[in-house]
Design a protein around this motif. Structure first.
Motif, PDB file in Angstrom:
ATOM      1  N   ALA A 115     -15.656 -40.671 -10.583  1.00  0.00           N
ATOM      2  CA  ALA A 115     -15.900 -42.090 -10.860  1.00  0.00           C
ATOM      3  C   ALA A 115     -16.867 -42.632  -9.817  1.00  0.00           C
ATOM      4  O   ALA A 115     -16.733 -42.343  -8.622  1.00  0.00           O
ATOM      5  N   THR A 116     -17.860 -43.420 -10.250  1.00  0.00           N
ATOM      6  CA  THR A 116     -18.915 -43.837  -9.337  1.00  0.00           C
ATOM      7  C   THR A 116     -19.369 -45.271  -9.611  1.00  0.00           C
ATOM      8  O   THR A 116     -18.937 -45.916 -10.564  1.00  0.00           O
ATOM      9  N   ARG A 119     -20.436 -46.064 -14.398  1.00  0.00           N
ATOM     10  CA  ARG A 119     -20.307 -44.774 -15.059  1.00  0.00           C
ATOM     11  C   ARG A 119     -19.381 -43.813 -14.305  1.00  0.00           C
ATOM     12  O   ARG A 119     -19.475 -43.681 -13.089  1.00  0.00           O
ATOM     13  N   SER A 120     -18.523 -43.128 -15.037  1.00  0.00           N
ATOM     14  CA  SER A 120     -17.939 -41.891 -14.532  1.00  0.00           C
ATOM     15  C   SER A 120     -18.952 -40.791 -14.834  1.00  0.00           C
ATOM     16  O   SER A 120     -19.565 -40.781 -15.905  1.00  0.00           O
ATOM     17  N   LEU A 121     -19.149 -39.884 -13.887  1.00  0.00           N
ATOM     18  CA  LEU A 121     -20.170 -38.845 -14.018  1.00  0.00           C
ATOM     19  C   LEU A 121     -19.521 -37.477 -14.217  1.00  0.00           C
ATOM     20  O   LEU A 121     -18.462 -37.186 -13.652  1.00  0.00           O
ATOM     21  N   TYR A 122     -20.203 -36.657 -15.007  1.00  0.00           N
ATOM     22  CA  TYR A 122     -19.681 -35.336 -15.351  1.00  0.00           C
ATOM     23  C   TYR A 122     -20.785 -34.296 -15.228  1.00  0.00           C
ATOM     24  O   TYR A 122     -21.950 -34.571 -15.545  1.00  0.00           O
ATOM     25  N   ASN A 123     -20.399 -33.132 -14.770  1.00  0.00           N
ATOM     26  CA  ASN A 123     -21.256 -31.964 -14.966  1.00  0.00           C
ATOM     27  C   ASN A 123     -20.360 -30.750 -15.187  1.00  0.00           C
ATOM     28  O   ASN A 123     -19.134 -30.829 -15.091  1.00  0.00           O
ATOM     29  N   HIS A 126     -22.143 -34.662  -7.705  1.00  0.00           N
ATOM     30  CA  HIS A 126     -22.100 -35.473  -6.492  1.00  0.00           C
ATOM     31  C   HIS A 126     -22.151 -36.947  -6.853  1.00  0.00           C
ATOM     32  O   HIS A 126     -22.787 -37.343  -7.833  1.00  0.00           O
ATOM     33  N   ILE A 127     -21.499 -37.752  -6.050  1.00  0.00           N
ATOM     34  CA  ILE A 127     -21.430 -39.192  -6.296  1.00  0.00           C
ATOM     35  C   ILE A 127     -22.814 -39.830  -6.352  1.00  0.00           C
ATOM     36  O   ILE A 127     -23.044 -40.810  -7.043  1.00  0.00           O
ATOM     37  N   GLY A 128     -23.784 -39.259  -5.625  1.00  0.00           N
ATOM     38  CA  GLY A 128     -25.146 -39.789  -5.599  1.00  0.00           C
ATOM     39  C   GLY A 128     -26.163 -38.840  -6.192  1.00  0.00           C
ATOM     40  O   GLY A 128     -27.345 -38.907  -5.852  1.00  0.00           O
ATOM     41  N   PHE A 129     -25.729 -37.937  -7.070  1.00  0.00           N
ATOM     42  CA  PHE A 129     -26.609 -36.985  -7.765  1.00  0.00           C
ATOM     43  C   PHE A 129     -27.302 -36.023  -6.796  1.00  0.00           C
ATOM     44  O   PHE A 129     -28.409 -35.576  -7.048  1.00  0.00           O
ATOM     45  N   ILE A 178     -24.939 -37.074   5.833  1.00  0.00           N
ATOM     46  CA  ILE A 178     -24.709 -36.637   4.450  1.00  0.00           C
ATOM     47  C   ILE A 178     -23.583 -37.475   3.857  1.00  0.00           C
ATOM     48  O   ILE A 178     -22.494 -37.595   4.445  1.00  0.00           O
ATOM     49  N   TRP A 179     -23.833 -38.050   2.690  1.00  0.00           N
ATOM     50  CA  TRP A 179     -22.821 -38.837   1.974  1.00  0.00           C
ATOM     51  C   TRP A 179     -21.964 -37.894   1.138  1.00  0.00           C
ATOM     52  O   TRP A 179     -22.475 -37.148   0.302  1.00  0.00           O
ATOM     53  N   GLU A 180     -20.649 -37.926   1.370  1.00  0.00           N
ATOM     54  CA  GLU A 180     -19.737 -37.026   0.687  1.00  0.00           C
ATOM     55  C   GLU A 180     -19.067 -37.730  -0.498  1.00  0.00           C
ATOM     56  O   GLU A 180     -19.032 -38.963  -0.576  1.00  0.00           O
ATOM     57  N   ASN A 181     -18.499 -36.952  -1.394  1.00  0.00           N
ATOM     58  CA  ASN A 181     -17.878 -37.513  -2.591  1.00  0.00           C
ATOM     59  C   ASN A 181     -16.666 -38.398  -2.305  1.00  0.00           C
ATOM     60  O   ASN A 181     -16.291 -39.225  -3.134  1.00  0.00           O
TER      61      ASN A 181
END
Length: 559
Positions: free
Chosen positions: A317-318, A528-532, A544-547, A103-106
Motif C-alpha cells: 500500500a502506498t 494506489r496499492s502496488l503489485y508486481n 518498492h514503495i517508490g518504484f 535509501i528509502w525502505e518499504n
C-alpha cells in the motif's frame, strides 16, 4: 527509556511525541518510522519506540546463490543528468553504478547509503552528514565529503532546466542567485559535511533518498555517462537501447563498500527488457519464460498473473496516485481556459473519486480528496471530502461562459491511467460538459508532460506530504504541471516545512489541503496499492514503495 540516534544523541521531543501517537494509530506507523529515521534513528531504535522488533531486510535472506541473471520487464528510457530524472525507470538502470546517500525502505525508514549516519538538531536547521569511510569510486579514488558537498551544491542549481532537486533543497537555495546559499554547505573534514539552514526543513534526508539524487563524480558529463560510467556501485552498464533493453553487469574490478554492510552483490547480470505499455505483452513474456520479474503490474492483469504457476505476487500500500489536472497557464486558441477558478471547480464537482478508483484501478486502493496528502502521511489532516454535484458543475461552467467549450483531455495509452482518464471524461459528459479524449503513446506523451492544458499524470509516493507539495504545487517548480502559483499557499508550505512537530504541522496542512481543494487545482482521486510478480526463488525484486529496484539486493535463493 532514552532513545538515541545512530551517533548516540537523544532524539528530539517532537519525534518522541510522534511515537506515542503512532502507537495509537497503526495507519501512521510507517510515516512515524520515516520521521524517526530521518532524524537519525536506526531502524531498530525506531521500531523499539513503537514496542516492535525491526524486520529483517531481504538481503539477510539465507542461502543466496552467487551469480546468475535476472530479467525484469521495465520501460527502458534514455539517460540524462540525474538531477533531471523524471522517471524511476531511468534511475533503476543508473543505480547499478550511481548510488545514493540514503535509501528509502518499504517500511518507511531510511537506511544509510554513502552516508554512514547523520545528525539533525531539534529544530532541523543544522544537519551533520557523516560520510561513510572506506568507499571508493570504481576508478580507485576515494569518495569523500567534498563529493557530497559538490553534489548538494549541484542539487541547488536552479539554472539547470528540469532540475527537480532544487525543489527538494529549496531551503538551501539563495533566491537571488538561484544557487546554494554561500556558507550553508561546509566541508568540516574528509568525512563530515555540515548544512546550516536559514530556517527549519525536515525533508532533506527524504530528498537525498529520492531517485533524482544519484551521486555523481567530479567532472560528470551526462552525455558520456555510458562510455565513462564512474560511480561507487558494484555494476557497470553493458548496453542501453531505448525502448528495447538495457543491461547491467557486475564489475569484477571494483571492491564494493556495500558487501560488508548489506551483503552482495549476488547476481552477475540484470537485464531490463521493454515490452511496451500493453500488459498483455508482459503476460505473454511470462508465459514464454522470457522474464523473471515485473516492474509493476496493473488492473486485471494482476489476477491473470496470479493464475500462472511459479510466480509470487507482491503487494504494498502506498501514496502513489494519479492526478487529472487543468493547467492554469496553458493557452488554447489564444485563451487560458483553466485560469478561471470556476472552470476548475466545475471539473471537480462533476467527478466522483470513488467511481474513478473502481473503474480506473479496480478498487485496489483508497479514495483521495483532491489535495495530494493522504492518511499514510504523518501530517495528514482530516478536511471535508470533495463533493460530487453534476448540476452545480454545469451551472459553474455556464457562469464562466464555458458551457459550449470542448475540453481536450490527454492521457497515455496504457491501462489504468487511460481507464481512469476515460472515467473522468465519461462523468464530465454526464454532467453536460463537452470533452474530447486524446490518447497518446508514451513516446509522445512524456515529451512535454507538464505542458498539456488538461491531462492525467501518475505520481510516485513520497514519505512526507510536504515533499509532494514542494515538488508539485509550489510556484514555478520544475514539476509544477498545474500552473499553480499562490503566494499564500507557498507561505503555508514554507511554514509546514519548517515545523518539526507533527501535530503543529498537521494544523498548517489542514489550511493547505483546503486551499488546494477550493482553488480547484486538481482531481486527485485515489491512492494506489502496488503489485508486481517475481519468479519463485527470486529475492530482492518485490515491489518498492517508490518504484526503486536495487541490483545489489537481487539474488536467487538456493533450492
Amino acid at each position: 527509556m532514552e532513545f538515541l540516534t545512530r551517533t548516540g544523541k537523544p532524539l528530539p521531543q517532537s519525534v518522541l511525541t510522534s511515537a506515542e501517537n503512532a502507537k495509537k494509530d497503526p495507519v501512521s506507523r510507517r510515516e512515524f518510522l520515516a520521521i524517526a529515521s530521518a532524524f537519525g534513528a536506526t531502524s531498530a531504535t525506531a521500531y523499539g519506540m513503537l514496542g516492535m522488533a525491526a524486520p529483517a531486510r531481504a538481503a539477510a535472506h539465507a542461502n543466496l546463490k552467487e551469480g546468475g541473471t535476472v530479467r525484469m520487464q521495465m520501460e527502458v528510457r534514455a539517460l540524462k543528468d540525474p538531477r533531471t530524472f523524471d522517471w524511476s525507470q531511468i534511475a533503476n538502470f543508473s543505480r547499478g553504478w550511481l548510488e545514493y546517500l540514503a535509501i528509502w525502505e518499504n517500511d518507511g525508514t531510511f537506511t544509510p547509503g554513502l552516508l554512514e549516519s547523520w545528525e539533525i538538531n531539534d529544530d532541523a536547521t543544522e544537519y551533520t552528514l557523516n560520510v561513510r569511510k572506506g568507499v571508493t569510486w570504481n576508478d580507485g579514488t576515494a569518495f569523500t565529503a567534498q563529493d557530497v558537498a559538490r553534489n548538494i551544491e549541484g542539487w541547488c542549481d536552479k539554472s539547470l532546466e528540469g532540475n527537480s532537486m532544487a525543489g527538494r533543497f529549496a531551503t538551501l537555495v539563495d533566491e537571488e542567485t538561484g544557487k546554494a546559499i554561500e556558507g550553508a554547505i561546509e566541508v568540516v573534514d574528509d568525512h563530515t559535511v555540515k548544512l546550516t539552514l536559514p530556517k527549519s526543513d525536515i525533508t532533506l534526508i527524504p530528498g537525498m533518498a529520492d531517485y533524482p539524487a544519484a551521486i555523481t563524480p567530479e567532472g560528470f558529463d551526462p552525455d558520456t555517462m555510458l562510455e565513462n560510467p564512474k560511480g561507487t556501485g558494484p555494476y557497470l552498464p553493458e548496453s542501453l537501447e531505448v525502448g528495447v533493453k538495457s543491461v547491467l553487469v557486475k564489475n569484477p574490478d571494483h571492491t564494493w563498500w556495500g558487501t560488508e554492510v548489506f551483503g552482495g552483490p549476488y547476481i552477475d547480470r540484470l537485464e531490463y527488457i521493454d515490452y511496451g505499455t500493453d500488459p498483455s505483452a508482459w503476460i505473454a513474456a511470462a508465459e514464454a519464460e522470457e522474464v523473471d520479474a515485473f516492474y509493476s503490474m496493473e488492473g486485471e492483469y494482476i489476477d491473470v498473473m496470479s493464475t500462472l504457476d511459479g510466480w509470487v505476487e507482491n503487494e504494498i500500500a502506498t501514496a502513489a496516485t494519479i492526478v487529472i489536472r487543468p493547467n492554469q497557464l496553458a493557452e488554447v486558441d489564444g485563451m487560458k481556459p483553466y485560469e478561471d477558478k470556476r472552470v476548475r471547480n466545475a471539473l471537480q464537482l462533476a467527478v466522483d473519486n470513488a467511481v474513478l478508483l473502481e473503474l480506473g484501478y479496480a478498487g485496489r486502493g483508497l479514495v483521495a480528496e483532491n489535495h495530494h496528502v493522504g492518511p499514510m502521511h504523518p501530517e495528514y489532516a482530516e478536511v471535508e471530502p470533495p463533493k460530487t454535484d453534476p448540476e452545480a458543475a454545469r451551472a459553474l461552467m455556464e457562469e464562466a461562459g464555458m458551457a459550449d467549450y470542448e475540453h481536450e483531455l490527454f492521457s497515455i495509452d496504457d491501462a489504468w491511467r487511460k481507464d481512469t482518464t476515460d472515467a473522468v471524461a465519461a462523468q464530465l459528459r454526464d454532467a453536460g460538459i463537452k470533452v474530447k479524449r486524446t490518447i497518446l503513446p508514451g513516446s509522445t506523451f512524456w515529451n512535454d508532460w507538464v505542458k498539456y492544458p488538461f491531462s492525467s499524470t501518475n505520481w510516485n509516493a513520497r514519505p512526507l506530504g510536504v515533499q509532494i507539495w514542494a515538488l508539485a504545487y509550489r510556484s514555478s517548480e520544475a514539476w509544477n504541471e498545474f500552473g499553480y502559483a499562490s503566494p499564500e499557499f507557498d507561505a503555508l508550505l514554507s511554514e509546514a516545512l519548517a515545523t518539526a512537530d507533527v501535530e503543529a504541522r498537521r494544523e498548517i496542512m489542514a489550511k493547505g489541503e483546503k486551499m488546494l481543494q477550493d482553488d480547484g487545482v486538481t482531481i486527485q482521486p485515489y491512492w494506489r496499492s502496488l503489485y508486481n510478480h517475481t519468479r519463485e526463488g527470486l529475492v530482492g525484486a518485490a515491489h518498492h514503495i517508490g518504484f526503486e529496484y536495487h541490483p545489489a539486493r537481487m539474488a536467487w535463493a538456493e533450492e
